[in-house]
Scaffold this active site. Sequence first.
Site, PDB file in Angstrom:
ATOM      1  N   ALA A 179       0.828  -1.211   0.000  1.00  0.00           N
ATOM      2  CA  ALA A 179       0.000   0.000   0.000  1.00  0.00           C
ATOM      3  C   ALA A 179       0.861   1.258   0.000  1.00  0.00           C
ATOM      4  CB  ALA A 179      -0.940  -0.003   1.202  1.00  0.00           C
ATOM      5  N   HIS A 180       1.959   1.239   0.742  1.00  0.00           N
ATOM      6  CA  HIS A 180       2.854   2.397   0.733  1.00  0.00           C
ATOM      7  C   HIS A 180       3.454   2.609  -0.659  1.00  0.00           C
ATOM      8  CE1 HIS A 180       2.603   2.227   5.135  1.00  0.00           C
ATOM      9  NE2 HIS A 180       3.155   3.425   5.141  1.00  0.00           N
ATOM     10  N   LEU A 181       3.839   1.527  -1.310  1.00  0.00           N
ATOM     11  CA  LEU A 181       4.400   1.641  -2.657  1.00  0.00           C
ATOM     12  C   LEU A 181       3.354   2.155  -3.646  1.00  0.00           C
ATOM     13  CD1 LEU A 181       6.514  -1.639  -2.835  1.00  0.00           C
ATOM     14  CD2 LEU A 181       7.368   0.708  -2.580  1.00  0.00           C
TER      15      LEU A 181
END
Length: 198
Positions: free
Chosen positions: A37-39
């Site tokens: 999700a961060h990526l």
Amino acid sequence: MATYELTLPVDDATIEKLHVGDIIYLNGQVCTARDIAHLKLRELAEEGKPFPEDLRGGAIFHAGPVMKKDAQGNWHLSVIGPTTSIRMEPHADFVGAQGVKILIGKGGMGPGTRAALQKYKQVYVQACPGCAVVLAAGIVGSKAPHWFEHGMPEAMWPLQAKHFGPFLVTMDSYGKSRYDEIHEHEQKVEEEILAKLK
């Protein structure tokens, strides 16, 4: 130490009231986000595209929840526990720049996060490992996930929280970290033990 019941989104003034050792409970939307999700958020930012959820003033929980879908297609949380936060350390400044105010996880984070917490007025709070069922009691609903194609744990889940917690403030916006204090104590104890062995 103080206990606070916070309603998201929160502002800088609210964050500045919080200090290491305080306990908070959260109301409002909390989004889960692990590695993928961060990526995905970074990809959207680089492409100049909007995020699927407004993260400004909000909270990100480093967690992979276990969800179930009912016959009507609605998602319900079964359990939710924190994942190791240090994996998200490379994203610390990026997340802060997006306006996220509260990071939830376990194990603490590093110097990059400590700097970002001060720069962007944020806090990192510890969720108790092993309390996944207790924490789940504070989630009253969920919207549809984002990036579910990467699997349930890696999807971003917009969860609706009510008296969600408790969470212990372990890194505050003033540069103080409970993890640094523990590390310093460990070193002191180690030195004392080694000195007695000589």
